[in-house]
Design a protein around this motif. Sequence first.
Motif, PDB file in Angstrom:
ATOM      1  N   UNK A   1       0.792  -1.230   0.000  1.00 45.66           N
ATOM      2  CA  UNK A   1       0.000   0.000   0.000  1.00 45.66           C
ATOM      3  C   UNK A   1       0.826   1.282   0.000  1.00 45.66           C
ATOM      4  N   UNK A   2       2.038   1.244   0.566  1.00 41.37           N
ATOM      5  CA  UNK A   2       2.806   2.471   0.745  1.00 41.37           C
ATOM      6  C   UNK A   2       4.080   2.562  -0.093  1.00 41.37           C
ATOM      7  N   UNK A   3       4.546   1.465  -0.658  1.00 37.04           N
ATOM      8  CA  UNK A   3       5.831   1.495  -1.367  1.00 37.04           C
ATOM      9  C   UNK A   3       5.790   0.926  -2.780  1.00 37.04           C
ATOM     10  N   UNK A   4       4.914  -0.006  -3.051  1.00 35.15           N
ATOM     11  CA  UNK A   4       4.866  -0.670  -4.358  1.00 35.15           C
ATOM     12  C   UNK A   4       4.084   0.175  -5.359  1.00 35.15           C
TER      13      UNK A   4
ATOM     14  N   UNK B   1       1.723   0.915  -8.405  1.00 36.04           N
ATOM     15  CA  UNK B   1       0.614   0.176  -8.997  1.00 36.04           C
ATOM     16  C   UNK B   1       0.302   0.749 -10.374  1.00 36.04           C
ATOM     17  N   UNK B   2       0.219  -0.111 -11.359  1.00 37.87           N
ATOM     18  CA  UNK B   2      -0.064   0.355 -12.712  1.00 37.87           C
ATOM     19  C   UNK B   2      -1.463   0.954 -12.828  1.00 37.87           C
ATOM     20  N   UNK B   3      -2.395   0.497 -12.027  1.00 32.38           N
ATOM     21  CA  UNK B   3      -3.766   1.001 -12.089  1.00 32.38           C
ATOM     22  C   UNK B   3      -3.912   2.445 -11.647  1.00 32.38           C
ATOM     23  N   UNK B   4      -2.919   2.980 -10.960  1.00 30.41           N
ATOM     24  CA  UNK B   4      -2.946   4.384 -10.530  1.00 30.41           C
ATOM     25  C   UNK B   4      -1.694   5.104 -11.029  1.00 30.41           C
ATOM     26  N   UNK B   5      -1.345   4.805 -12.282  1.00 27.23           N
ATOM     27  CA  UNK B   5      -0.247   5.491 -12.988  1.00 27.23           C
ATOM     28  C   UNK B   5       1.098   5.392 -12.270  1.00 27.23           C
ATOM     29  N   UNK B   6       1.376   4.226 -11.715  1.00 28.13           N
ATOM     30  CA  UNK B   6       2.667   4.007 -11.065  1.00 28.13           C
ATOM     31  C   UNK B   6       2.781   4.562  -9.660  1.00 28.13           C
ATOM     32  N   UNK B   7       1.704   5.125  -9.143  1.00 23.84           N
ATOM     33  CA  UNK B   7       1.714   5.634  -7.778  1.00 23.84           C
ATOM     34  C   UNK B   7       1.339   4.515  -6.813  1.00 23.84           C
ATOM     35  N   UNK B   8       1.527   4.774  -5.543  1.00 23.11           N
ATOM     36  CA  UNK B   8       1.074   3.820  -4.532  1.00 23.11           C
ATOM     37  C   UNK B   8      -0.359   4.148  -4.145  1.00 23.11           C
ATOM     38  N   UNK B   9      -1.126   3.159  -3.680  1.00 25.18           N
ATOM     39  CA  UNK B   9      -2.489   3.461  -3.240  1.00 25.18           C
ATOM     40  C   UNK B   9      -2.519   4.530  -2.138  1.00 25.18           C
ATOM     41  N   UNK B  10      -1.579   4.475  -1.223  1.00 22.90           N
ATOM     42  CA  UNK B  10      -1.565   5.444  -0.122  1.00 22.90           C
ATOM     43  C   UNK B  10      -1.323   6.862  -0.624  1.00 22.90           C
ATOM     44  N   UNK B  11      -0.556   7.012  -1.688  1.00 23.96           N
ATOM     45  CA  UNK B  11      -0.305   8.363  -2.200  1.00 23.96           C
ATOM     46  C   UNK B  11      -1.555   8.959  -2.820  1.00 23.96           C
TER      47      UNK B  11
END
Length: 65
Positions: free
Chosen positions: A40-43, A45-55
């Motif tokens: 959630x905080x470091x990986x 995610x391609x679904x959010x344009x390479x951002x983390x869900x927490x960001x």
Amino acid sequence: MATGWCRRPLSFTHEWAYQRPYTSDRQRQEAFTDWIDWHNYHRPHTGVAGQTPASRATNHSGQHT
């Protein structure tokens, strides 16, 4: 229509659940806590344009870096 929900089971099983055998429930639970934090905080995610869900979240405490 593809959704993040469809990908989550694969991510979970391939990145955490089947990576190694656990010798106890406690060991497995500790590993999960570390993995979910990383996921959630470091990986990225391609679904959010390479951002983390927490960001992308606006309602978390901001204590993770």
